[in-house]
Design a protein around this motif. Structure first.
Motif, PDB file in Angstrom:
ATOM      1  N   HIS A 147      35.217  50.465  61.597  1.00 50.74           N
ATOM      2  CA  HIS A 147      35.704  51.480  60.662  1.00 50.74           C
ATOM      3  C   HIS A 147      37.159  51.843  60.978  1.00 50.74           C
ATOM      4  CE1 HIS A 147      35.446  55.065  58.062  1.00 50.74           C
ATOM      5  NE2 HIS A 147      36.209  55.633  58.986  1.00 50.74           N
ATOM      6  N   VAL A 148      37.422  52.065  62.262  1.00 50.89           N
ATOM      7  CA  VAL A 148      38.772  52.480  62.661  1.00 50.89           C
ATOM      8  C   VAL A 148      39.778  51.356  62.415  1.00 50.89           C
ATOM      9  CG1 VAL A 148      40.190  53.058  64.678  1.00 50.89           C
ATOM     10  CG2 VAL A 148      38.015  54.219  64.311  1.00 50.89           C
ATOM     11  N   VAL A 149      39.414  50.138  62.777  1.00 50.54           N
ATOM     12  CA  VAL A 149      40.328  49.005  62.576  1.00 50.54           C
ATOM     13  C   VAL A 149      40.630  48.865  61.084  1.00 50.54           C
ATOM     14  CG1 VAL A 149      40.528  46.484  62.720  1.00 50.54           C
ATOM     15  CG2 VAL A 149      39.694  47.795  64.697  1.00 50.54           C
ATOM     16  N   SER A 150      39.618  49.026  60.240  1.00 49.48           N
ATOM     17  CA  SER A 150      39.897  48.859  58.810  1.00 49.48           C
ATOM     18  C   SER A 150      40.659  50.075  58.264  1.00 49.48           C
ATOM     19  CB  SER A 150      38.614  48.518  58.047  1.00 49.48           C
ATOM     20  OG  SER A 150      38.111  49.632  57.390  1.00 49.48           O
ATOM     21  N   ALA A 151      40.402  51.278  58.788  1.00 46.76           N
ATOM     22  CA  ALA A 151      41.161  52.455  58.342  1.00 46.76           C
ATOM     23  C   ALA A 151      42.641  52.326  58.705  1.00 46.76           C
ATOM     24  CB  ALA A 151      40.580  53.719  58.970  1.00 46.76           C
ATOM     25  N   MET A 152      42.922  51.593  59.786  1.00 50.81           N
ATOM     26  CA  MET A 152      44.316  51.453  60.218  1.00 50.81           C
ATOM     27  C   MET A 152      45.036  50.364  59.435  1.00 50.81           C
ATOM     28  SD  MET A 152      44.909  53.755  62.386  1.00 50.81           S
ATOM     29  CE  MET A 152      46.403  53.212  63.200  1.00 50.81           C
ATOM     30  N   ASP A 153      44.286  49.677  58.561  1.00 55.51           N
ATOM     31  CA  ASP A 153      44.861  48.683  57.660  1.00 55.51           C
ATOM     32  C   ASP A 153      45.635  47.625  58.444  1.00 55.51           C
ATOM     33  OD1 ASP A 153      45.305  47.564  55.251  1.00 55.51           O
ATOM     34  OD2 ASP A 153      46.809  48.989  54.550  1.00 55.51           O
ATOM     35  N   SER A 154      46.959  47.509  58.188  1.00 54.22           N
ATOM     36  CA  SER A 154      47.697  46.432  58.853  1.00 54.22           C
ATOM     37  C   SER A 154      48.484  46.940  60.062  1.00 54.22           C
ATOM     38  CB  SER A 154      48.652  45.783  57.851  1.00 54.22           C
ATOM     39  OG  SER A 154      49.506  46.792  57.340  1.00 54.22           O
ATOM     40  N   THR A 155      48.239  48.186  60.479  1.00 55.13           N
ATOM     41  CA  THR A 155      48.973  48.731  61.626  1.00 55.13           C
ATOM     42  C   THR A 155      48.560  47.995  62.910  1.00 55.13           C
ATOM     43  OG1 THR A 155      48.991  50.900  60.596  1.00 55.13           O
ATOM     44  CG2 THR A 155      49.437  50.841  62.954  1.00 55.13           C
ATOM     45  N   PRO A 156      49.524  47.478  63.679  1.00 49.33           N
ATOM     46  CA  PRO A 156      49.171  46.849  64.960  1.00 49.33           C
ATOM     47  C   PRO A 156      48.492  47.867  65.883  1.00 49.33           C
ATOM     48  CG  PRO A 156      51.464  46.418  64.402  1.00 49.33           C
ATOM     49  CD  PRO A 156      50.971  47.435  63.429  1.00 49.33           C
ATOM     50  N   LEU A 157      47.534  47.383  66.644  1.00 44.53           N
ATOM     51  CA  LEU A 157      46.755  48.290  67.492  1.00 44.53           C
ATOM     52  C   LEU A 157      46.846  47.887  68.950  1.00 44.53           C
ATOM     53  CD1 LEU A 157      43.546  48.434  65.246  1.00 44.53           C
ATOM     54  CD2 LEU A 157      45.384  50.126  65.371  1.00 44.53           C
ATOM     55  N   THR A 158      46.678  48.876  69.812  1.00 41.49           N
ATOM     56  CA  THR A 158      46.633  48.600  71.244  1.00 41.49           C
ATOM     57  C   THR A 158      45.603  49.521  71.881  1.00 41.49           C
ATOM     58  OG1 THR A 158      47.945  48.457  73.277  1.00 41.49           O
ATOM     59  CG2 THR A 158      48.549  50.193  71.764  1.00 41.49           C
ATOM     60  N   LEU A 159      45.054  49.091  72.999  1.00 44.52           N
ATOM     61  CA  LEU A 159      44.139  49.951  73.762  1.00 44.52           C
ATOM     62  C   LEU A 159      44.036  49.446  75.195  1.00 44.52           C
ATOM     63  CD1 LEU A 159      41.314  48.180  74.081  1.00 44.52           C
ATOM     64  CD2 LEU A 159      40.922  48.964  71.769  1.00 44.52           C
ATOM     65  N   TYR A 160      43.565  50.326  76.052  1.00 43.73           N
ATOM     66  CA  TYR A 160      43.249  49.964  77.436  1.00 43.73           C
ATOM     67  C   TYR A 160      41.733  49.859  77.504  1.00 43.73           C
ATOM     68  CZ  TYR A 160      47.980  51.239  79.003  1.00 43.73           C
ATOM     69  OH  TYR A 160      49.336  51.299  79.202  1.00 43.73           O
TER      70      TYR A 160
END
Ligand SMILES: CC(C)(COP(=O)(O)OP(=O)(O)OC[C@H]1O[C@@H](n2cnc3c(N)ncnc32)[C@H](O)[C@@H]1OP(=O)(O)O)[C@@H](O)C(=O)NCCC(=O)NCCS
Length: 290
Positions: free
Chosen positions: A98-111
């Protein structure tokens, strides 16, 4: 397979009113409650969660967006949690999708902790780095004082310079985090050379520790001077998460009493590595926000 009831529970945005339910969820997974940190994340970032029909939350996570509001340059995901009693039923996967799709094309990062990593890999995140978590009482005299770099407490007048330096090193605008630091942190210090700010760092209270982050510095001697000066103004043990490429700083800190606690994998989605200049970026504000 999730039970139909669990699979159909709506995902909703969390607010500061959910702070104690989020802390309960942390506690449920054996994490510290970290209410101060949840407070920062729920106010500067976007929380997502699923209510438990029996009360509280079944799961939560937070995304902190950076860069222009209308088109963020980066989203940092953190505090991905599913209540123990609902584990391994697909809730974590559903929330993350859900979160990945809500962020659309915004690059993501996490630890990622070792627990979370398989899920993120399944969603297409790739490991692009590693950070080492250190904790302990800093022993200032073990190696003599830091030489050459002077530090002082930051003042309100420094803020515009800190914002510029931070954006250059982090690679995108973090105004909503940096401007919260004077209130969120117990200490905010700058390193100076010839009247020019060449680094800055904060120490913020987290349970019984002070977390050092962000730690941004021109070079390792500047980073050590900032870390030592923060340590000099607290009686608590320090905690920090250092990019493993900063071997010199890690060795220096370990020589002064900090111990290795864990490693987290830095993972990205939609970019091959986090933006900015890693050589000057020593520690994140928190692994939950990049
Ligand atoms: C990580 C966490 C969020 C996963 O949530 P979850 O709802 O239990 O996960 P899901 O049921 O959606 O599982 C998704 C996949 O993750 C992996 N996974 C989840 N729990 C796992 C475990 N205990 N051991 C190994 N793999 C696991 C599996 O690949 C799983 O797929 P599968 O069940 O089809 O094999 C949850 O275990 C948790 O809250 N852990 C403690 C906090 C934490 O470490 N969070 C990650 C921070 S980066």
């Amino acid at each position: 397979m999730p039970t139909p009831a669990l699979a159909s529970l709506p995902i909703r945005r969390l607010t500061l009113r959910d702070l104690s339910a989020c802390a309960d969820l942390s506690e449920d997974r054996g994490w510290p409650r970290e209410e101060h940190k949840w407070g920062l994340l729920l106010s500067a970032g976007k929380g997502y969660g699923i209510d438990d029909p029996d009360g509280g939350l079944t799961s939560a996570c937070v995304v902190t967006e950076y860069g222009p509001q209308e088109q963020p340059a980066l989203g940092a995901i953190g505090m991905v949690l599913v209540a123990e009693r609902h584990a391994r039923q697909g809730i974590g996967r559903r929330l993350m999708r859900h979160v990945v799709s809500a962020m659309d094309s915004t690059p993501l990062t996490l630890y990622a902790t070792p627990h979370g990593r398989p899920l993120y890999e399944e969603l297409g995140f790739k490991v692009t780095g590693r950070a080492e978590m250190l904790r302990g009482y800093f022993l200032p005299d073990a190696g003599g004082p830091a030489v050459g770099v002077s530090t002082r407490a930051a003042t309100a007048e420094d803020l515009p310079v800190l914002l510029r330096l931070d954006e250059e090193v982090f690679g995108t605008d973090r105004t909503h985090i940096v401007t919260r630091l004077p209130a969120f942190a117990d200490q905010l210090r700058v390193a100076e050379e010839n009247g020019r700010i060449v680094g800055y760092a904060a120490a913020w209270p987290n349970m019984d520790t002070h977390v050092v982050g962000p730690l941004i510095a021109r070079d390792t001697p500047t980073a050590t001077a900032l870390l030592a000066s923060l340590a000099a103004h607290t009686d608590r043990p320090l905690r920090t998460d250092i990019d493993v490429r900063h071997e010199e700083l890690l060795a220096w800190a370990k020589n002064r009493g900090l111990e290795s606690i864990a490693f987290n994998a830095v993972m990205t989605y939609g970019i091959t590595e986090p933006p900015g200049d890693w050589t000057r970026r020593f520690a994140p504000v928190t692994v939950a926000a990049g």
